[in-house]
Write an enzyme that holds these catalytic residues in place. Structure first.
Site, PDB file in Angstrom:
ATOM      1  CG  ASN A   9     -30.931 -32.983  25.225  1.00 50.04           C
ATOM      2  OD1 ASN A   9     -30.773 -32.842  24.013  1.00 50.04           O
ATOM      3  ND2 ASN A   9     -30.973 -34.176  25.802  1.00 50.04           N
ATOM      4  CE  LYS A  11     -34.431 -35.356  26.280  1.00 49.84           C
ATOM      5  NZ  LYS A  11     -35.179 -36.253  27.184  1.00 49.84           N
ATOM      6  CG  HIS A  97     -29.332 -38.062  27.354  1.00 41.88           C
ATOM      7  ND1 HIS A  97     -30.480 -38.843  27.303  1.00 41.88           N
ATOM      8  CD2 HIS A  97     -29.708 -36.869  27.883  1.00 41.88           C
ATOM      9  CE1 HIS A  97     -31.498 -38.134  27.752  1.00 41.88           C
ATOM     10  NE2 HIS A  97     -31.060 -36.942  28.125  1.00 41.88           N
ATOM     11  CD  GLU A  99     -33.772 -39.296  25.636  1.00 38.44           C
ATOM     12  OE1 GLU A  99     -34.696 -38.803  26.302  1.00 38.44           O
ATOM     13  OE2 GLU A  99     -33.173 -38.676  24.726  1.00 38.44           O
ATOM     14  CD  GLU A 169     -29.706 -38.471  31.640  1.00 36.85           C
ATOM     15  OE1 GLU A 169     -30.717 -38.210  30.956  1.00 36.85           O
ATOM     16  OE2 GLU A 169     -28.837 -39.274  31.266  1.00 36.85           O
ATOM     17  N   GLY A 175     -40.208 -39.227  33.048  1.00 40.08           N
ATOM     18  CA  GLY A 175     -41.315 -39.723  32.248  1.00 40.08           C
ATOM     19  C   GLY A 175     -42.011 -40.944  32.834  1.00 40.08           C
ATOM     20  CB  SER A 215     -38.367 -34.229  34.797  1.00 38.25           C
ATOM     21  OG  SER A 215     -38.272 -35.341  33.939  1.00 38.25           O
ATOM     22  N   GLY A 236     -34.809 -31.019  29.579  1.00 42.31           N
ATOM     23  CA  GLY A 236     -35.358 -31.643  28.387  1.00 42.31           C
ATOM     24  C   GLY A 236     -36.556 -30.884  27.866  1.00 42.31           C
ATOM     25  N   GLY A 237     -37.747 -31.422  28.106  1.00 43.83           N
ATOM     26  CA  GLY A 237     -38.968 -30.863  27.538  1.00 43.83           C
ATOM     27  C   GLY A 237     -39.179 -29.382  27.790  1.00 43.83           C
TER      28      GLY A 237
END
Length: 253
Positions: A9, A11, A97, A99, A169, A175, A215, A236-237
């Site tokens: 993802n 983002k 999601h 977010e 999630e 984070g 994560s 993600g990241g």
């Protein structure tokens, strides 16, 4: 055998040129996907057609949108419908999601409509669920996640539900400096599968892909993916770094 999936993802990151370079770097790694293994790249809306073009000759690689509208069409400035996504051959769409829930106030009821739209146009939802820190600390995470499932995807018929991928999630571990252990991930994945079994039966539950969206990184992916009810990851990241994303994909086994 249920699908094993690693989905990246992006983002709201990367320019078109950077995204193209990232996909090319991933493809140049020469990954050999096993039977039932898939890689999904969830790019921002403007890059979907380019991503689809770059991946078209690579079996097992698919493209996802990061959202879709809850309505079919109409005066909804700035929205992107599932029908539009179908018209450019998008394979998956991420829905629910954390977010989107937090920043855009997406409710379980709205997400149920989005799921229906995606399925109506042949797009497979990656449905996200999970609990925030206060729910985890209260020990009510199972009831919280069960409510998300009940109100957003358990209205589907058995045939419709077979097209759903679930992503868990642990919002409290994203984070925050806190970490969900592989045991905690497995416990929740097993609980989610038990809820699916109670609603749709063991056969469908055993074939439902449940991804971990907390994560995952090259350093912990192997341990997470070794859990019996963890079928891959929503990344993600780490999906923005080709070497990291490739390393995670290789941990699917």
């Amino acid at each position: 055998m249920r699908k094993k999936i690693v989905a990246g993802n992006w983002k709201m990151n990367l320019t078109l040129a950077q995204g193209e370079q990232l996909i090319n770097d991933i493809l140049q790694a020469g990954l050999k996907l096993g039977e039932g293994q898939e890689v999904v790249v969830a790019t921002p809306f403007p890059y979907l057609t380019k991503a689809k073009s770059l991946l078209k000759n690579y079996p097992g690689f698919f493209v996802a949108a990061q959202n879709c509208a809850s309505e079919k069409s109409g005066a909804y400035t700035g929205e992107v419908s599932a029908e539009m996504l179908q018209s450019i051959n998008v394979d998956y769409v991420i829905l629910g999601h954390s977010e989107r829930r937090e920043y855009f106030q997406e409710s379980n009821a709205i997400l149920a409509k989005k799921v229906d739209q995606a399925l109506a146009f042949g797009i497979k939802p990656i449905f996200c669920c999970g609990e925030p820190l206060n729910i985890r600390e209260a020990g009510t995470q199972n009831a919280f996640v069960a409510k998300q499932l009940e109100e957003s995807i358990f209205h589907l018929s058995a045939e419709e539900f077979k097209k759903i991928v679930i992503a868990y999630e642990p919002i409290w571990a994203i984070g925050t400096g806190l970490t969900a252990s592989s045991a905690q991930a497995q416990d929740m994945h097993a609980f989610i599968r038990s809820q699916v079994a109670a609603k749709y039966g063991n056969e469908i539950a055993l074939h439902t892909t449940i991804l971990y969206g907390g994560s995952a990184k090259p350093g912990n992916a192997a341990e997470l993916f070794a859990c019996p009810d963890v079928d891959g990851g929503l990344i993600g990241g780490a999906s923005l770094v080709a070497a990291d994303f490739v390393s995670i994909i290789q941990k699917l086994g």
